[in-house]
Write an enzyme that holds these catalytic residues in place. Structure first.
Site, PDB file in Angstrom:
ATOM      1  N   HIS A  56       2.785  -2.163  -1.638  1.00  0.00           N
ATOM      2  CA  HIS A  56       1.781  -1.650  -2.570  1.00  0.00           C
ATOM      3  C   HIS A  56       1.508  -0.185  -2.227  1.00  0.00           C
ATOM      4  O   HIS A  56       1.649   0.224  -1.071  1.00  0.00           O
ATOM      5  CB  HIS A  56       0.486  -2.460  -2.458  1.00  0.00           C
ATOM      6  CG  HIS A  56       0.579  -3.831  -3.055  1.00  0.00           C
ATOM      7  ND1 HIS A  56      -0.520  -4.626  -3.284  1.00  0.00           N
ATOM      8  CD2 HIS A  56       1.668  -4.542  -3.482  1.00  0.00           C
ATOM      9  CE1 HIS A  56      -0.120  -5.776  -3.834  1.00  0.00           C
ATOM     10  NE2 HIS A  56       1.198  -5.751  -3.947  1.00  0.00           N
ATOM     11  N   GLU A  58      -1.171   1.509  -1.791  1.00  0.00           N
ATOM     12  CA  GLU A  58      -2.168   1.763  -0.740  1.00  0.00           C
ATOM     13  C   GLU A  58      -1.566   1.589   0.658  1.00  0.00           C
ATOM     14  O   GLU A  58      -1.783   2.414   1.546  1.00  0.00           O
ATOM     15  CB  GLU A  58      -3.357   0.801  -0.867  1.00  0.00           C
ATOM     16  CG  GLU A  58      -4.119   0.883  -2.175  1.00  0.00           C
ATOM     17  CD  GLU A  58      -3.639  -0.143  -3.186  1.00  0.00           C
ATOM     18  OE1 GLU A  58      -2.413  -0.256  -3.403  1.00  0.00           O
ATOM     19  OE2 GLU A  58      -4.490  -0.827  -3.771  1.00  0.00           O
ATOM     20  N   CYS A  86      -6.099  -4.898  -4.018  1.00  0.00           N
ATOM     21  CA  CYS A  86      -6.019  -6.355  -3.886  1.00  0.00           C
ATOM     22  C   CYS A  86      -6.532  -6.739  -2.490  1.00  0.00           C
ATOM     23  O   CYS A  86      -6.905  -5.873  -1.697  1.00  0.00           O
ATOM     24  CB  CYS A  86      -4.567  -6.809  -4.068  1.00  0.00           C
ATOM     25  SG  CYS A  86      -3.465  -6.346  -2.715  1.00  0.00           S
ATOM     26  N   CYS A  89      -4.462  -5.058   0.396  1.00  0.00           N
ATOM     27  CA  CYS A  89      -4.731  -3.630   0.558  1.00  0.00           C
ATOM     28  C   CYS A  89      -6.145  -3.389   1.067  1.00  0.00           C
ATOM     29  O   CYS A  89      -6.376  -2.492   1.878  1.00  0.00           O
ATOM     30  CB  CYS A  89      -4.475  -2.906  -0.752  1.00  0.00           C
ATOM     31  SG  CYS A  89      -2.715  -2.896  -1.173  1.00  0.00           S
TER      32      CYS A  89
HETATM   33 ZN    ZN Z   1      -2.492  -4.266  -2.970  1.00  0.00          ZN
END
Ligand code: ZN
Length: 153
Positions: A56, A58, A86, A89
């Protein structure tokens, strides 16, 4: 609390997000800024590009920022991301001791910064960053919507 520089940070994250389109990745971008506003790192979602479920934006940006700083603690840093983080993250953000999180669009299905959960500001945790959501949310949501519309077509 919202700061005018947050809009600039989101603008940069949106720019980075568009790079994900090249590899067919969902366009989400993140940027990590030092306490003085200097950009430490930026990354886009690269799940497809890397074949990595944890790639991801992040997480990639936090890793790159830690490389620049030379340690895992990103004390005083701001992470700006185009979409609400999410759970994974949000966990990574907490572990990195990020001071502020600024995000664009709310993500009611998976968001862990106030939507479905609020991992970032869970009072049971010792480290809780400041969270500012909904910055340039319209642009951030539009970028995602056009991506998914193209995929459905
Ligand atoms: Zn994430």
């Amino acid at each position: 609390m919202f700061r005018p520089a947050d809009e600039l940070a989101l603008g940069r994250a949106l720019e980075v997000a568009r790079a994900a389109l090249v590899t067919g990745d969902v366009p989400i971008g993140a940027v990590v800024l030092a306490a003085d506003g200097t950009e430490l790192a930026a990354a886009c979602n690269a799940r497809e590009a890397l074949g990595d479920p944890t790639a991801h934006a992040e997480v990639l940006a936090l890793r790159a920022a830690a490389q620049v700083v030379g340690e895992w603690r990103l004390t005083g840093a701001t992470l700006a991301v185009t979409v609400e983080p999410c759970t994974m993250c949000a966990g990574a953000i907490g572990l990195a001791r990020v001071e502020r999180v600024v995000f664009g669009a709310w993500e009611p299905k998976t968001g862990a910064a106030g939507s479905l959960w609020d991992v970032l500001r869970d009072r049971r945790l010792a480290h809780r960053p400041e969270v500012v959501g909904g910055v340039r949310a319209g642009e951030a949501a539009a970028l995602l919507e056009s991506f998914f519309a193209d995929h459905r077509a």
